[in-house]
Design a protein around this motif. Structure first.
Motif, PDB file in Angstrom:
ATOM      1  N   ASN A   1       0.820  -1.206   0.000  1.00 51.90           N
ATOM      2  CA  ASN A   1       0.000   0.000   0.000  1.00 51.90           C
ATOM      3  C   ASN A   1       0.853   1.254   0.000  1.00 51.90           C
ATOM      4  O   ASN A   1       0.525   2.233  -0.677  1.00 51.90           O
ATOM      5  CB  ASN A   1      -0.937  -0.017   1.212  1.00 51.90           C
TER       6      ASN A   1
ATOM      7  N   LEU B   1       0.891   4.224  -2.773  1.00 56.07           N
ATOM      8  CA  LEU B   1       0.688   5.654  -2.513  1.00 56.07           C
ATOM      9  C   LEU B   1       1.690   6.481  -3.320  1.00 56.07           C
ATOM     10  O   LEU B   1       1.333   7.496  -3.916  1.00 56.07           O
ATOM     11  CB  LEU B   1       0.834   5.952  -1.022  1.00 56.07           C
TER      12      LEU B   1
ATOM     13  N   LEU C   1       0.492   6.585  -6.743  1.00 47.21           N
ATOM     14  CA  LEU C   1      -0.669   7.457  -6.933  1.00 47.21           C
ATOM     15  C   LEU C   1      -0.231   8.905  -7.123  1.00 47.21           C
ATOM     16  O   LEU C   1      -0.797   9.628  -7.954  1.00 47.21           O
ATOM     17  CB  LEU C   1      -1.563   7.321  -5.706  1.00 47.21           C
ATOM     18  N   ILE C   2       0.781   9.338  -6.365  1.00 48.46           N
ATOM     19  CA  ILE C   2       1.256  10.711  -6.536  1.00 48.46           C
ATOM     20  C   ILE C   2       1.810  10.879  -7.946  1.00 48.46           C
ATOM     21  O   ILE C   2       1.538  11.867  -8.636  1.00 48.46           O
ATOM     22  CB  ILE C   2       2.353  11.052  -5.504  1.00 48.46           C
TER      23      ILE C   2
ATOM     24  N   ILE D   1      -0.989  11.345 -10.573  1.00 47.82           N
ATOM     25  CA  ILE D   1      -1.638  12.646 -10.732  1.00 47.82           C
ATOM     26  C   ILE D   1      -0.704  13.616 -11.437  1.00 47.82           C
ATOM     27  O   ILE D   1      -1.147  14.484 -12.190  1.00 47.82           O
ATOM     28  CB  ILE D   1      -2.132  13.210  -9.380  1.00 47.82           C
TER      29      ILE D   1
ATOM     30  N   TYR E   1      -1.140  13.036 -14.979  1.00 48.24           N
ATOM     31  CA  TYR E   1      -2.405  13.615 -15.419  1.00 48.24           C
ATOM     32  C   TYR E   1      -2.266  15.118 -15.596  1.00 48.24           C
ATOM     33  O   TYR E   1      -2.744  15.704 -16.559  1.00 48.24           O
ATOM     34  CB  TYR E   1      -3.507  13.311 -14.411  1.00 48.24           C
ATOM     35  N   GLN E   2      -1.573  15.740 -14.655  1.00 48.14           N
ATOM     36  CA  GLN E   2      -1.435  17.190 -14.719  1.00 48.14           C
ATOM     37  C   GLN E   2      -0.708  17.613 -15.990  1.00 48.14           C
ATOM     38  O   GLN E   2      -1.043  18.624 -16.602  1.00 48.14           O
ATOM     39  CB  GLN E   2      -0.655  17.669 -13.496  1.00 48.14           C
TER      40      GLN E   2
ATOM     41  N   PHE F   1      -4.737   9.895 -18.382  1.00 49.77           N
ATOM     42  CA  PHE F   1      -3.979   8.936 -17.576  1.00 49.77           C
ATOM     43  C   PHE F   1      -3.266   7.897 -18.423  1.00 49.77           C
ATOM     44  O   PHE F   1      -2.671   6.977 -17.890  1.00 49.77           O
ATOM     45  CB  PHE F   1      -4.921   8.199 -16.609  1.00 49.77           C
TER      46      PHE F   1
ATOM     47  N   SER G   1      -1.848   8.624   3.236  1.00 53.11           N
ATOM     48  CA  SER G   1      -2.838   8.575   2.165  1.00 53.11           C
ATOM     49  C   SER G   1      -3.697   9.835   2.186  1.00 53.11           C
ATOM     50  O   SER G   1      -4.088  10.330   1.129  1.00 53.11           O
ATOM     51  CB  SER G   1      -3.678   7.306   2.270  1.00 53.11           C
TER      52      SER G   1
ATOM     53  N   VAL H   1      -1.880  12.336   0.161  1.00 47.97           N
ATOM     54  CA  VAL H   1      -2.017  12.133  -1.282  1.00 47.97           C
ATOM     55  C   VAL H   1      -3.358  12.658  -1.757  1.00 47.97           C
ATOM     56  O   VAL H   1      -3.464  13.336  -2.786  1.00 47.97           O
ATOM     57  CB  VAL H   1      -1.866  10.639  -1.627  1.00 47.97           C
TER      58      VAL H   1
ATOM     59  N   TYR I   1      -3.396  16.304  -2.032  1.00 43.48           N
ATOM     60  CA  TYR I   1      -2.634  16.736  -3.194  1.00 43.48           C
ATOM     61  C   TYR I   1      -3.488  16.684  -4.455  1.00 43.48           C
ATOM     62  O   TYR I   1      -3.433  17.582  -5.296  1.00 43.48           O
ATOM     63  CB  TYR I   1      -1.400  15.842  -3.323  1.00 43.48           C
ATOM     64  N   TYR I   2      -4.280  15.634  -4.578  1.00 42.93           N
ATOM     65  CA  TYR I   2      -5.175  15.529  -5.733  1.00 42.93           C
ATOM     66  C   TYR I   2      -6.134  16.708  -5.773  1.00 42.93           C
ATOM     67  O   TYR I   2      -6.349  17.322  -6.805  1.00 42.93           O
ATOM     68  CB  TYR I   2      -5.984  14.222  -5.663  1.00 42.93           C
TER      69      TYR I   2
ATOM     70  N   ILE J   1      -4.451  19.854  -6.912  1.00 36.67           N
ATOM     71  CA  ILE J   1      -4.219  19.952  -8.356  1.00 36.67           C
ATOM     72  C   ILE J   1      -5.508  20.281  -9.082  1.00 36.67           C
ATOM     73  O   ILE J   1      -5.522  21.020 -10.054  1.00 36.67           O
ATOM     74  CB  ILE J   1      -3.608  18.626  -8.849  1.00 36.67           C
TER      75      ILE J   1
ATOM     76  N   PRO K   1      -9.601  14.540 -11.488  1.00 37.58           N
ATOM     77  CA  PRO K   1      -8.866  14.077 -10.305  1.00 37.58           C
ATOM     78  C   PRO K   1      -9.779  13.858  -9.116  1.00 37.58           C
ATOM     79  O   PRO K   1      -9.591  12.909  -8.354  1.00 37.58           O
ATOM     80  CB  PRO K   1      -7.890  15.226 -10.023  1.00 37.58           C
TER      81      PRO K   1
END
Lengths: 475, 91
Positions: free
Chosen positions: A154, A158, A161-162, A165, A168-169, A174, B10, B13, B16-17, B20, B48
């Motif tokens: 997990n 994480l 996951l950062i 994004i 994506y930015q 994606f 988490s 995170v 952060y989403y 953005i 997001p």
């Protein structure tokens, strides 16, 4: 084809839940799903062009099915089928089969995904399903091992996951295609997440304990396919982009070498197999172009080895030297060990030849050393005495038939490999490896420190990897 | 303790989403009849926010699972020190 793909991917999740409602049918339903996946993969091999799907608009899920995915899906199907056969008469509850099929379905999902977000979701489902499978015996030990696995995976996710994004930015999408447009920190974060999940190099040192302490069928499926779920997106990205490719290759070589050194010195059968998984994953990553075939052969051979190791009279090599093994079991063990060492007539040979061919100049020497090391490590299995009493059950042999039969049939995929110099090379490797084993490795007992496998260090090492990867991407 | 730490990570995170996705002066992305001089594309990016919802749910379920596991472990290891647990359960 489009409809077939969607039905196929949805069906395994659907059946996973149906199994709960119809416990008496659990084994049959599970087996049917595995067979369906297998036939889907075979149909796919026949398709000339890759299939791309874009579900739900621009931001939706995008799928990509090609030869590479077919190899992974086939591996998944065969290993799952073998595990189901192995568990057929062991009285496992419907819960076990439901988790197994959900795990199977989410792995299939990864192998056809082409965007980061769907991969994330599928990887998390895999994490949860394998947590439940590892914790299935509900002893304290298995719960601890499972918790440790879930925690590490997990945290890795994480990081991932950062990175997602950030991709994506940069792209407002994606999909894998925009990977290199993203800033370097995104690439580093995503790679570290996948390396952690896939069990490669030092961030993969959670793997030996998890795989060796789970139940036999569970460790077969974990080592056979689940780790490849983390590897697959890496291979995909490496094939799409030059700069990622070079980083992945470095990690592949490092992982192959590290895993094999640990494996040679290990005294416990299941731990040795788990460590050799780390090294074999390195082989897959070292040559991403042919990773699919290597993954197939490794998945088959490693899960059969785990199933065999679960039936050996002892787990320590030292004790096994004095306890004879039931002869047919011994033959299966030797066949699997020969395949992983790259001996001709088994598909491990074709896969090794293909991999060695697509290596870059600087990789060749190191990978040959790693191949030699693999042969040394598996000499431990080959030189065990035979002739003991029968210890296996009927289900075990049907599982073996699938896995070892698959190994022999897969041999046909790359029959061009049988040229004289190709055949001689593995023979020389094995010929060198066995004397080294007898004169150097067998007499010494060296316990490598397991400090890096401690729980705290696993997380710490992951952060260190992140920093070093960041510099590698920048460079 | 470590599980709580993971939860904090988490949450970071997730935040952060949201960061953005949001922009100064952006509207919530709900289709409506806006009047006057509002720029039609001045919406916060909904994607997001949508995907992080998935991640929140997943994160939550993992928390729940882990806590159940820890409760079971706590019966025999009341202090829940990872070092002690690790020593007991590694071969």
């Amino acid at each position: 084809m489009t409809i077939l793909t969607i039905v196929w991917i949805a069906l395994s999740f659907f059946v996973g839940f149906v199994i709960y409602l119809l416990p008496p049918l659990s084994r049959y339903l599970a087996l049917a799903i595995a067979l369906f996946s297998g036939s889907y993969a075979l149909i796919n091999f026949g398709q000339s062009s890759p299939l791309t799907l874009q579900l739900l608009d621009n931001f939706g899920v995008s799928l990509l099915v090609d030869q590479l995915s077919s190899f992974f899906i086939l591996t998944n199907a065969l290993v799952t089928a073998a595990v189901i056969f192995y568990c057929w008469n062991t009285g496992k509850k419907a819960f076990f089969y439901a988790q197994l099929i959900i795990l199977h379905g989410s792995m299939n999902a990864i192998f056809i995904c082409a965007d980061f977000m769907s991969v994330y979701v599928a990887l998390e489902v895999i994490g949860i399903a394998s947590f439940l499978l590892v914790a299935y015996p509900r002893t304290n030990k298995s719960i601890w091992v499972a918790l440790r696995y879930l925690f590490v995976s997990n945290v890795a996710m994480l990081f991932y996951l950062i990175g997602t994004i950030l991709v994506y930015q940069a792209n407002h999408s994606f999909s894998f295609a925009g990977f290199t447009n993203a800033p370097p920190e995104a690439i580093a974060l995503i790679i570290v997440g996948l390396l952690g999940k896939g069990g490669v190099f030092v961030s993969g040192l959670w793997l030996p304990l998890t795989h060796s302490e789970s139940e036999t069928p569970v460790s077969a499926i974990l080592s056979g396919v689940v780790v490849k779920a983390g590897i697959f997106p890496l291979v995909r990205c490496a094939l799409m982009f030059e700069e990622v490719d070079s980083i992945i290759r470095i990690f592949g070589v490092a992982s192959a070498l590290l895993g094999v050194i640990y494996a040679i010195l290990e005294q416990d059968t299941k731990r040795m197999l788990a460590l050799s998984t780390i090294s074999q994953l390195g082989f897959i990553l070292a040559a991403p172009e042919v990773g699919g075939f290597y993954a197939l052969t490794h998945g088959l051979v490693k899960s059969s080895l785990f199933l065999i190791a679960g039936n050996l009279p002892s787990r320590q090599f030292k004790e096994l030297q004095y306890k004879p093994i039931y002869t047919p079991l011994w033959i299966a063990l030797v066949a699997a060990s020969f395949s992983i060492s790259g001996f001709p007539l088994l598909s491990g040979f074709g896969a090794k030849v293909l991999t060695m061919k697509s290596l870059l100049g600087w990789q060749v020497i190191v990978m040959n050393i790693a191949a030699l090391g693999t042969a040394i490590a598996f000499a431990k299995f080959i030189f065990l005495p035979q002739g003991g009493e029968k210890t296996t059950k009927y289900g075990f042999w049907s599982a073996m038939a699938i896995l070892l039969g698959g190994l022999v049939v897969a041999n046909g995929v790359y029959y061009e490999a049988y040229t004289p110099e190709n055949v001689i090379k593995p023979l020389v490797t094995i010929g060198l490896a066995w004397p080294i084993y007898f004169f150097l490795i067998k007499p010494i007992i060296l316990r490598l420190p397991r400090m890096l496998e401690q729980f705290d260090h696993l997380i710490g090492v992951m952060s260190l990897m992140l920093v070093s990867l960041f510099w590698m991407v920048l460079a | 303790m470590k599980i709580i730490a993971m939860d904090v990570m988490s949450t970071g995170v997730i935040a952060y989403y949201v960061l953005i996705a949001s922009k100064d002066g952006a509207f919530t992305p709900i289709l409506s009849q806006l009047t006057g001089d509002v720029d039609p594309i001045a919406y916060a990016d909904p994607v997001p926010q949508a995907v992080i919802l998935t991640a929140i749910v997943i994160g939550f379920s993992i928390q729940a699972l882990m806590l159940v596991g820890v409760m079971k472990l706590a019966q025999d290891n009341p202090t829940l020190e990872t070092h002690a647990i690790e020593k007991n359960y590694t071969p």
